[in-house]
Write an enzyme that holds these catalytic residues in place. Structure first.
Site, PDB file in Angstrom:
ATOM      1  N   ILE A  67       0.815  -0.891  -0.030  1.00  0.00           N
ATOM      2  CA  ILE A  67      -0.039   0.083  -0.176  1.00  0.00           C
ATOM      3  C   ILE A  67       0.765   1.212   0.013  1.00  0.00           C
ATOM      4  O   ILE A  67       1.874   1.284   0.705  1.00  0.00           O
ATOM      5  CB  ILE A  67      -0.986  -0.154   1.288  1.00  0.00           C
ATOM      6  CG1 ILE A  67      -1.721  -1.373   1.390  1.00  0.00           C
ATOM      7  CG2 ILE A  67      -2.037   1.203   1.219  1.00  0.00           C
ATOM      8  CD1 ILE A  67      -2.041  -1.438   2.664  1.00  0.00           C
ATOM      9  N   CYS A  68       0.586   2.095  -0.677  1.00  0.00           N
ATOM     10  CA  CYS A  68       1.157   3.573  -0.834  1.00  0.00           C
ATOM     11  C   CYS A  68       0.421   4.631   0.122  1.00  0.00           C
ATOM     12  O   CYS A  68      -0.713   4.778  -0.462  1.00  0.00           O
ATOM     13  CB  CYS A  68       1.387   4.024  -2.282  1.00  0.00           C
ATOM     14  SG  CYS A  68       2.224   5.626  -2.117  1.00  0.00           S
TER      15      CYS A  68
END
Lengths: 174, 920
Positions: free
Chosen positions: A108-109
């Site tokens: 996840i960013c």
């Protein structure tokens, strides 16, 4: 054995004594978080430890209404470092997901899981942020460029890809 | 006679065949002349010699057999016994005998019958014809036990007589000739052949053997040996005065036989039987049977009694008996019966002793459970078993038998936990005596321990019992059926053995007294040097579980405690600390310190109050009509609890009340350490509330701004009610005091109510007025009705009973002295009050109540678990709950299953088989 080796082995020995106390603190903190999570019971999000030591959790997010993810549910894994809550937990999507800020391995960013992390965040706030991320992706820094493009240009295609990528739990429905 | 005739004669007695009339006398046989010889010439040639011998032998045979033949008389006792008068033994007879026995007339082997054979046959025929019928009349039918003795004696007598009859001619006439001949042979010729020398002995032996075979065959062997066995057994019983239960009552014992005479009688009979050939191995077998049975009977008769008073083992007596009673008899009998004398060996005696102990032990083990129940008095029996345990296989037998007895008689729903605990304690004590190293105990106690663990109330009973003082007179009120085990309480009084040996002994290399575990010990065997019963009980559970339970019960005890010093509780806590270790009992110590501290604080706060406020009139509004005052008395603990809300060190206070008119004593509890407490809220009477505020203010002054949170439902109040015709004193629960206080007329109602009728209140009204739980209101109402203070005037409406109704005529007999309830209805009501008092909820919230309270939380946990971790069976859910729920999850899989089923019914969860999962 060289001196360097000696040094590293010593370095390896020393941490545990510190980490046992910090571990106890982490466990206590996680215990409290779990309790709060259970008491508040926000709809659409939920999390639970995998085992006794509480350092690994599994969480579930329901896709928000009025987004391409509505009606889908996603499993995530949380792994807490011994330095938690000073450092963020490692969060991964376990369920395959098609999203601009999430890559195909589930990474996840999200800023609050990286440099914007603060000790006042907790499992619940992380899950809520992720839930809102599903509806409002940050297309400025995509991990999945195609998704970022389609989000604006072709919502119908985007929806198709989301559904194609999504896999339900293998668990049998009871 | 040829073989065919013999067979024929044995079936159809033909007297003529047995001794023939010799042919020469009738018609002289001249033989045949050979061809070419003159007929009838006096020189018969070669054949004449043999023919001559034939004739001579025939003659001699005839003479001898005639002489020797037995009297052919019909069977008659008289004839048998009468000495047979023989015809004169003339010279011709002697010659004939000599001729036939040792002379030329000896039968040629296999061709001609010898005289001895003939005589044997003669005897056989005689026996079958004349003696056998007499024996058959005795033996053909079953021999009744009481006739056995006579039957044997009769048989023996008959056989002895006929034996004499048969032997006499043989010994008198045949044997001497043979003997003489063999003597001659040995003296005249030097022959190395011993057969000739012993011929007459051999003949005599052979004849006797045939005779005995004949006798033995005449009797049914099975029946005979049984009868003999019975007679010997019976004789033995009488000899040793054994009481035998033969189903008809006890036999023997009281008819005191003359022992030496009896013994001689037995020996004589046996000797007689031996003489007529009925002894030997058959009789020995019968004797062995008899002695085997005798030993069993003797043990049952003499040693089954347990010595309840002197509590000694009887093993030594038994050994003595085997040595001095049993084996001499065996020796005597064997001397008679044995063909060649065999002496009784010393190790035979040893073997018999072991046998006897084994039997006694097995019989004892069958009743082990009874001995355990009566432990202490049954020490003798236990010592017997201890001796028995030295026998091979005894331990296995004991543990099998005991576990059967236990599962049949102890481990079932009908036995109370208290009873099982008591029995367990007896088991521990008894088995310690039986086998000090504890292997058997471990094996025997395993099912009991497992069962006790499964019982819900075990821990509670153990701990309540530990807290009970046996010497306390209060303890007397607990009946045997109560939930207190006196054995445990008594055990607690004993001095404590050191518990320092917690560490593993096997790793203590410098232990010079180290010994290996017993070879039959199980892998988890732990040598317990301490024979401490409490230790066994405290190890029934995990230490944590036990301490949780202890906290609950101790809390309840402390809140109810009357003793301002809490001496007993302090002492018991010290005792438990020694057994469970200091570190784990911190909470209990804090609890105890709380209540003690409270006393001190009360003294200081109330002391401070006296000078300025004791004179102040109390804000009670006495109604002219209902003088039901809630008057708290000095030692009255009307309690409330206060909790300091600071999250780090929560301090709770429970308040009592005393002073001159109204006093309030508080108990200040540290809520962090106490088990969950009852937190019902309601309005306490106004004067008490005032006192509470005052107390609070002073407390905050003394304790530096710490705050109190009151728990009004804990504690007690002393109440004095002034009614029109009587005064009622009672120490009651706080909510009961509050409810009765609420029956005071409000100022608005004063004028309206009539003097005769007390103020009436309906249940919903009270609930509203006091903001009290309806259950508590009803509990209080029932209590006061029982006390004869309230009455239910309409359903759910109660009123003060200002004057007691006049006792009716019928009730007068049941009346009591003034002041007590005087009507039978009052008696009934009093019983109801007692029942209500019994139902008083305990101050500490029980685990079941906690389950109800915490259910929403548990449901959240279960939902969270199933959502994220997937489907799982209840067992797994339970495991997870135990791990993650803060404070632990003190329930079992049954509760979890119930919780899941609830969720299934609500449609949140689905279940297939034993697996549950979230329904999406």
């Amino acid at each position: 054995m060289s001196n360097a080796d000696m040094a590293t082995s010593e370095a390896k020995i020393s941490p545990p004594s510190r980490s046992t106390t910090s571990n106890a603190n982490v466990t206590k903190r996680l215990q409290t978080e779990l309790m709060n999570l259970m008491m508040s019971s926000t709809p659409g999000i939920s999390a639970f430890p995998n085992d006794e030591n509480l350092m690994k959790w599994t969480a579930t997010i329901d896709g928000p209404e009025d987004t391409p993810y509505a009606g889908l549910s996603f499993k995530l894994s949380f792994e807490f470092p011994t330095t938690y809550p000073l450092t963020p937990p490692t969060v991964l999507f376990k369920t395959p997901i098609y999203h601009p800020n999430i890559d195909f391995s589930g990474r996840i960013c999200l800023d609050i899981l990286k440099d914007k992390w603060s000790a006042i965040y907790n499992v619940q706030s992380v899950l809520l942020s992720l839930q809102s991320l599903l509806g409002e992706p940050n297309n400025a820094s995509p991990l999945n460029g195609q998704a970022a493009e389609l989000w604006d240009s072709d919502p119908a295609e985007y929806q198709r890809l989301v559904l194609a990528r999504h896999r339900d739990d293998e668990e049998t429905e009871l | 006679m040829d073989h065919q005739s013999l067979v024929f004669a044995s079936v159809f007695p033909v007297p003529a065949l047995s001794h023939t009339t010799p042919t020469p006398i009738a018609t002289p046989e001249l033989g045949f002349t050979a061809p070419g010889q003159s007929f009838g010439g006096p020189f018969g040639g070669a054949s004449a010699g043999s023919q001559h011998r034939e004739v001579k032998r025939n003659l001699a045979w005839s003479t001898a057999t005639r002489f020797l033949s037995l009297p052919k008389l019909p069977h008659d006792e008289g004839h048998l016994s009468a000495r047979v008068v023989h015809i004169h033994k003339g010279k011709d007879v002697v010659e004939a005998l000599e001729y036939l026995l040792v002379g030329e007339g000896q039968g040629e082997e296999g061709k001609e019958e010898s005289l001895v054979d003939w005589y044997t046959n003669e005897v056989r025929i005689h026996f079958v014809n004349y003696v056998h019928p007499a024996l058959r009349s005795i033996w053909d039918n079953e021999i009744a036990c009481q006739n056995a003795w006579e039957a044997l004696e009769e048989t023996q007598r008959i056989l002895l007589q006929v034996q004499q009859l048969y032997l006499q001619p043989f010994n008198n006439h045949i044997l001497p000739i043979l003997e003489h001949e063999s003597a001659n042979t040995t003296s005249s010729t030097i022959r190395l052949d011993t057969t000739a020398e012993d011929q007459h002995i051999f003949a005599s032996w052979k004849f006797q053997r045939d005779l005995h075979g004949l006798f033995a065959h005449a009797l049914p062997p099975q029946r005979f040996s049984k009868t003999l066995s019975y007679v010997l057994y019976n004789g033995g019983c009488r000899l040793f005065r054994v009481y035998v239960d033969n189903g008809l009552g006890f036999v023997g014992g009281d008819a005191l036989d003359d022992v030496p005479k009896l013994r001689n009688g037995i020996l004589q009979l046996l000797r007689g039987l031996q003489d007529v050939g009925l002894g030997g191995e058959q009789a020995q077998k019968a004797f062995a049977h008899a002695m085997d049975k005798l030993m069993g009977s003797f043990i049952v008769s003499h040693y089954m009694k347990v010595d309840w008073f002197s509590r000694k083992s009887i093993i030594n007596h038994l050994r003595q008996w085997v040595k001095d009673g049993f084996s001499p008899l065996v020796r005597q009998v064997m001397e008679v019966l044995a063909d060649e004398p065999k002496s009784v060996q010393a190790n035979d005696v040893q073997q018999w002793q072991d046998m006897a102990i084994g039997r006694l032990g097995r019989a004892r083990v069958e009743n082990l459970f009874d001995f355990i129940i009566n432990w202490d008095k049954s020490l003798g029996a236990i010592l017997d078993i201890k001796e028995y345990l030295k026998m091979p296989g005894a331990k296995v037998n004991l543990s099998n038998s005991f576990s059967q007895q236990v599962s049949r008689r102890l481990l079932h729903a009908g036995a109370t936990t208290t009873f099982i605990l008591n029995v367990y304690i007896y088991v521990i004590r008894a088995f310690n005596e039986l086998e000090p190293n504890g292997v058997l105990l471990e094996r025997a106690a395993r099912p009991i321990r497992r069962y006790l663990k499964g019982r819900e109330d075990t821990a509670r009973i153990v701990i309540s019992s530990l807290l009970t003082d046996v010497e306390d007179e209060n303890a007397a009120k607990f009946g045997p059926t109560s939930e207190i085990s006196h054995e445990i309480a008594a055990e607690m009084q004993k001095p404590i053995a050191s518990f320092a040996q917690e560490q593993d002994d096997d790793l203590n290399w410098s232990d010079m007294n180290w010994q290996p575990h017993p070879m039959d010990a199980s892998p988890d065997y732990r040598k317990s040097k301490v024979e401490d019963v409490i230790w066994f009980l405290l190890t029934l559970y995990d230490r944590e579980d036990f301490i949780n339970e202890l906290k609950q019960i101790l809390g309840d005890y402390l809140l109810r405690g009357h003793d301002p010093e809490y001496e007993k509780e302090t002492r018991l806590l010290e005792l438990i600390k020694l057994r469970l270790g200091d570190d784990k009992l911190q909470a209990c110590e804090v609890m105890l310190r709380d209540v003690l501290e409270s006393n001190r604080i009360n003294a200081s706060i109330n002391g401070e109050k006296k000078p300025d406020e004791s004179a102040m009139p109390l804000p009670i509004t006495p109604s002219p009509h209902t003088p039901a005052n809630n008057q708290a008395q000095p030692r009255t603990p009307a309690a409330a609890q206060a909790r300091y809300p600071a999250p780090s060190t929560p301090v709770a206070a429970l308040i009592k009340q005393p002073p001159a008119e109204h006093t309030l004593n508080a108990q200040i509890l540290s809520s962090f350490f106490w088990p969950p407490l009852r937190e019902d809220e309601f309005h306490v009477p106004a004067p008490i509330a005032t006192l509470q505020r005052e107390y609070e203010a002073r407390f905050e002054r003394v304790k530096g701004m710490r705050k109190l949170r009151w728990l009004p439902s804990l504690g007690r109040a002393k109440v004095e009610l002034h009614l029109t015709d009587r005064t009622v004193d009672a120490e009651v629960q706080t909510w009961q005091a509050s409810v009765i206080y609420a029956f005071q007329a409000l100022p608005a109602e004063n004028r309206n109510s009539k003097a005769e009728e007390g103020v009436a209140r309906a249940v919903p009204q009270l609930v509203e007025l006091l903001e009290m739980d309806e259950g508590l209101v009803r509990n209080a109402l029932v209590f006061w009705v029982g006390m004869g203070v309230l009455q239910e005037v309409r359903p759910d409406v109660y009123a003060i009973l200002e004057t007691l109704p006049k006792p009716s005529a019928a009730d007068i007999t049941a009346t009591d002295t003034a002041g007590n309830p005087t009507t039978s209805t009052a008696v009934v009501a009093a019983a109801a009050a007692a029942a209500a008092a019994e139902l008083q909820p305990s101050g500490v919230v029980s685990t079941t109540e906690q389950l109800a309270q915490n259910k929403p939380l548990y449901r959240q946990f279960v939902m969270g678990m199933l959502t994220n971790q997937g489907n799982m069976p209840p067992v797994r859910v339970l495991m997870m709950l135990k791990m993650v729920v803060p404070g632990g999850f003190p329930y079992g899989v049954e509760e979890v299953r119930a919780l899941l089923e609830e969720l299934v019914e609500e449609g949140k969860v689905g279940g297939v088989g034993d697996v549950f999962g979230v329904r999406k």
